[in-house]
Structure formats: structure tokens, C-alpha cells
Design an enzyme around this catalytic site. Structure first.
Site, PDB file in Angstrom:
ATOM      1  N   HIS A 113       0.834  -1.219   0.000  1.00  0.00           N
ATOM      2  CA  HIS A 113       0.000   0.000   0.000  1.00  0.00           C
ATOM      3  C   HIS A 113       0.863   1.262   0.000  1.00  0.00           C
ATOM      4  O   HIS A 113       0.411   2.319   0.432  1.00  0.00           O
ATOM      5  CB  HIS A 113      -0.952   0.028   1.212  1.00  0.00           C
ATOM      6  CG  HIS A 113      -1.648  -1.263   1.458  1.00  0.00           C
ATOM      7  ND1 HIS A 113      -2.904  -1.552   0.950  1.00  0.00           N
ATOM      8  CD2 HIS A 113      -1.256  -2.365   2.149  1.00  0.00           C
ATOM      9  CE1 HIS A 113      -3.254  -2.778   1.332  1.00  0.00           C
ATOM     10  NE2 HIS A 113      -2.270  -3.291   2.051  1.00  0.00           N
TER      11      HIS A 113
ATOM     12  N   SER B   1      14.598  21.655 -15.858  1.00  0.00           N
ATOM     13  CA  SER B   1      13.361  22.394 -16.045  1.00  0.00           C
ATOM     14  C   SER B   1      13.704  23.717 -16.707  1.00  0.00           C
ATOM     15  O   SER B   1      14.744  24.315 -16.429  1.00  0.00           O
ATOM     16  CB  SER B   1      12.707  22.650 -14.687  1.00  0.00           C
ATOM     17  OG  SER B   1      11.858  23.781 -14.769  1.00  0.00           O
TER      18      SER B   1
ATOM     19  N   LYS C 173      15.994  21.966 -10.807  1.00  0.00           N
ATOM     20  CA  LYS C 173      15.307  20.694 -11.039  1.00  0.00           C
ATOM     21  C   LYS C 173      16.147  19.660 -11.775  1.00  0.00           C
ATOM     22  O   LYS C 173      16.939  19.976 -12.636  1.00  0.00           O
ATOM     23  CB  LYS C 173      14.016  20.919 -11.853  1.00  0.00           C
ATOM     24  CG  LYS C 173      12.903  21.593 -11.093  1.00  0.00           C
ATOM     25  CD  LYS C 173      12.320  20.763  -9.958  1.00  0.00           C
ATOM     26  CE  LYS C 173      11.424  19.638 -10.417  1.00  0.00           C
ATOM     27  NZ  LYS C 173      10.176  20.097 -11.028  1.00  0.00           N
TER      28      LYS C 173
END
Ligand code: ARG
Length: 471
Positions: A164, A285, A291
Site C-alpha cells: 500500500h 526544467s 530541477k
């Protein structure tokens, strides 16, 4: 690329026609932009057919030789990018035949004896797909080799295992990576299965009913590396289940790849901090200078959209088609070619990223020890040492987690006194099972995550890959 001749009616099938097709008719009918990718398969099929026609006395061997030489010349022209493809000539088959006529004249017209484009296209497509299965096999093997090399280096590296996406139990990073090796092996065997079933020759099924000429279908099947000629001429020209099977294998493979791709996206995020990709596999980016984006992994994650879409396309094209050939079937190639292009990119990118990843083993170990990932080990210990039923032990360990949580410490941070307040039978021996590494090392069951087992699997895979000459 529509520099076709504007002959009034089609030179190859226009005998009963006096007018030329409307522009839109030509546009909807032409497949040359797509099926020229099967040009070499088409030439191989035609050479096998011509040789057989000569061997059975249907055409002269002199004509067969001219045909073969002409086709070889065309192959060279295509390789050198000199072939002029024409939409007016519809498809790859008629473009090549028309060019052959230009080169060798009259004998070119004999090549199509005892054959139709219906069996011709089915033959070409099977040959193309057979080669595609072989390429998929090689790419999957290379991807597996990259994963196995990392697994060998990280059999002892502990990381959190998730269910999960919640921290569950510590696992070996090598174990995690080998999971994807096993999945890739099933993908590989699905392509091998598809290849086995598609490797039958439709050549000589002709339009749909076979032919009255004394052809030898076994000879052409063998010459083209098929296992046997297809037994039913209607089936030979009508079925595309082999392409559906290929696309199913490609879809499942892409889905498996997308799951590991998603893990790469997560692992390389700052929040996880489990791994890094080098510049070779990262992008920046255009606005945020700091980034480093895992674009390739994200694109692999997206590929099932296109590949499952291709499967869906072909399923709908084929559904409900009556026997035998219908022109609908011309729409079979675009989705297959697109899916294979996508899959090749995805497999190449995954192999590249799998070997490029560097793992932050410190962060992984720290995360593996968080979130009470050793709670099951505590419960197992209570079962083993105190003889309690697992359900009771589960309850005891649960209460211990609650207590530790209230103190804001890991389980091993509880004093023996605290532990005994929950379960008086505990001694300080219990601390020996309370670590992520001990937890991982204890799981020695077959298929379990203990490094002992992982190293066995790594060795097994290294042998297999060595046999395949991939290591
Ligand atoms: N271009 C066609 C295809 O891809 C070849 C077969 C055409 N057959 C026909 N009877 N018109 O399916």
C-alpha cells in the site's frame, strides 16, 4: 512522397477500370507510408516465391533469375534511400512490383502467379513480427542483465519494502530488483510463445482459396524460416490473432516496465532520496534551475497508454470481420509498428536507467528502520520464544508499537521494563530481532529476501545470462 504516376487506371489491377480513383479514394486506400517498413520482408517473400515457381516449372528459371536479380537491385535502392515510393501504387507490394517491371520488364508480371496480395501481406507481416519478437527478446535480456548487475552489488543493501506504499518490512534491494528480472523473464517468454505460434507460412494461400497451380508451399515455408505452411487458406489470409498476441505481450511488458519506472520516479524524488540518475538520464526544467527530472522514467510510465491503445485498436479492427480478407486488415500495421517503436524505446530506456541508478544506501537503511518495520519480527519472536499463537503475538506487538509511538521511539528504544509491562515473559534477547537488517536477514524461506537467498538467485541469473551471452 506521393510522386506517383497519374496513370488513368491502376496498372496492376486496373484492367476492368477506365477511370482513375478520386483523390480521397487514393488517400484512404494507400498504405505505403506505413507498410514500406516491410519492404525487405516483401522482397524476401517474393524471392522465395519466385524460386519455388521455377522449381515447380510454373515459370522458367531464366525469368526467376531475372526476378531475383531485379528484387536484389530494389533492395539496394531501398537501402540507399533511392526508392521512390508512390501513393498511387497503394502499398509496398505494388510499389516493389511496379519498380521490378521498370527494371526487368515482362518477367516481372509473372511473379504474382499463384499468389495474391492477401497471402503476400500476411507473410510479410509475420516475418516482420518474428524479427520484432527477436528484437524484444534481446532488449529484455539486456534489461535483465542491467538489473542483475545491480542486484549482485546490492544483495546486502537493506531498504524498506512496501505494501500500500506504506513501509511494511525491510527487504534487500537486490531482492527488489530481481523481482523485475523475473517479471521481465515472463515477458520474454510471452514473446517467445507468440513467435512460436506466428511462425507459420500463409504464402500460397493466394486470395483465399489456394491455387490451381502446382505450387510447393512447404518449399517457400522452409525458405523463409517458417515451421510449416498454414493448413487452411482462409485462415492464412484472414487471421491477425498473431498480431494481437504480439500486442498483448507488448502491453503486459509495458505495464511491467511502467511499474518499475514509477519506482524510479519515487526513489529519485527528494522525499524518498533512495537513488539518483546521472545527467545522462535526467532532464532540467526550463524555469526552475534546481530541477532534475526523471523524464525517461515518466515516459516509460506513460507508454502503456500508447501500447495498450495499439492493442485496443487492432482488437476493434478485427472484431466481427467475416472471412476471409477485408481491407480493414490493412489497418493492422500502424498500431503494431507504433507499439514496437514505443516498446523498443521503453526497454532501452529501462536498461539504461537500471544500470545508471546509484543508490543512497544510507537513506534506504534509515528508511528501512523507520515506521516500526520490525513489528512483525517482534510478533514472530513472541511466537517462537514464548509459544504464543500468532494472533496473540500480533496483539502484543501492536500494543508495543502503540507504546513506542507514544514515547516517540523505535521498538528497540523501549526499555525492557516497558516491554515487560506489555508482555512479562520477554527478556533482553528480544532486542536481537529489532533491527531492519536482522529482519531482512531472518527471512530465509525459499523466495524470501534474506541476502543468502538473494545471492543464490543472483548466481542463477548470472548463469542464465551467461548462457544467453548477455553477461
Ligand atoms: N495493402 C494491403 C494490406 O495491407 C495488401 C492486401 C490488399 N489486398 C486486397 N485484396 N486489396 O492489407
Amino acid at each position: 512522397m506521393t510522386d506517383g504516376k497519374t496513370n488513368k487506371s491502376n496498372a496492376l489491377w486496373g484492367g476492368r477500370f477506365s477511370g482513375s480513383p478520386s483523390e480521397i479514394m487514393e488517400g484512404i486506400n494507400a498504405s505505403i507510408d506505413i507498410d514500406q517498413r516491410m519492404a525487405f520482408e516483401d522482397i524476401a517473400g517474393s524471392i522465395a516465391h519466385a524460386r519455388m515457381l521455377a522449381a515447380t516449372g510454373i515459370i522458367s528459371s531464366d525469368d526467376a533469375t531475372k526476378i531475383e536479380n531485379g528484387l536484389n537491385q530494389i533492395r539496394g535502392e531501398i537501402e540507399r534511400g533511392e526508392m521512390k515510393w508512390s501513393a498511387a501504387l497503394e502499398d509496398v507490394h505494388m510499389n516493389i512490383e511496379a519498380r521490378l517491371k521498370e527494371i526487368i520488364g515482362e518477367p516481372a508480371g509473372r511473379l504474382h502467379t499463384a499468389r495474391s496480395r492477401n497471402d503476400q501481406v500476411a507473410t510479410d507481416f509475420r516475418l516482420w513480427l518474428r524479427a520484432a519478437c527477436d528484437r524484444a527478446d534481446a532488449l529484455i535480456t539486456a534489461y535483465q542483465a542491467a538489473l542483475v548487475a545491480q542486484a549482485a552489488a546490492h544483495a546486502d543493501t537493506v531498504m524498506p519494502g512496501f505494501t500500500h506504499l506504506q513501509t511494511a518490512q525491510p527487504v534487500s534491494l537486490g531482492h527488489h530488483l530481481l523481482c523485475w528480472v523475473d517479471a521481465a523473464e515472463r515477458d520474454r517468454s510471452r514473446f517467445a510463445d507468440a513467435r512460436k505460434r506466428l511462425n507459420e507460412s500463409p504464402l500460397g494461400c493466394a486470395a483465399l482459396a489456394g491455387t490451381a497451380f502446382p505450387i510447393d508451399r512447404h518449399q517457400t515455408a522452409e525458405a523463409l524460416g517458417f515451421d510449416r505452411p498454414m493448413a487452411n487458406s482462409l485462415d492464412g489470409v484472414a487471421t491477425r490473432d498473431f498480431a494481437l498476441e504480439f500486442l498483448s505481450a507488448a502491453t503486459i511488458c509495458a505495464v511491467n516496465l511502467s511499474r518499475f519506472a514509477e519506482e524510479i520516479v519515487l526513489w529519485t524524488s527528494r522525499r524518498f532520496g533512495f537513488a539518483q540518475l546521472s545527467d545522462a538520464w535526467s532532464t532540467g526544467s526550463s524555469i526552475m534551475p534546481q530541477k532534475r527530472n526523471p523524464d525517461a522514467a515518466e515516459l516509460v510510465r506513460a507508454k502503456p497508454g500508447r501500447i495498450a491503445g495499439a492493442l485496443q485498436t487492432l482488437i476493434i479492427v478485427v472484431k466481427g470481420l467475416p472471412l476471409a480478407y477485408s481491407k480493414d486488415l490493412q489497418e493492422d500495421k500502424a498500431p503494431v509498428f507504433q507499439a514496437m517503436d514505443d516498446l523498443e524505446l521503453a526497454l532501452g530506456a529501462m536498461a539504461g536507467m537500471a544500470s545508471d541508478l546509484t543508490f543512497n544506501t544510507g537513506n534506504m537503511a534509515e528508511a528501512a528502520g523507520e515506521a516500526y518495520s520490525d513489528a512483525t519480527d517482534l510478533a514472530d519472536y513472541v511466537v517462537r520464544e514464548l509459544g504464543k499463537p500468532f494472533r496473540d503475538a500480533h496483539h502484543i506487538a501492536g500494543s508495543m508499537v502503540k507504546l513506542a509511538e507514544s514515547r516517540n521511539v523505535p521498538l528497540a528504544g523501549l526499555s525492557l521494563e516497558d516491554m515487560q509491562s506489555v508482555e512479562p515473559g520477554l527478556t533482553d534477547e528480544v532486542y536481537s530481532v529489532l533491527s531492519a537488517r536482522a529482519s531482512m536477514e531472518s527471512r530465509t524461506s525459499y523466495g524470501g529476501t534474506s541476502p543468502v537467498r538473494v545471492k543464490e538467485q543472483v548466481a542463477l541469473w548470472q548463469n542464465r545470462l551467461r548462457e544467453r551471452q548477455a553477461l
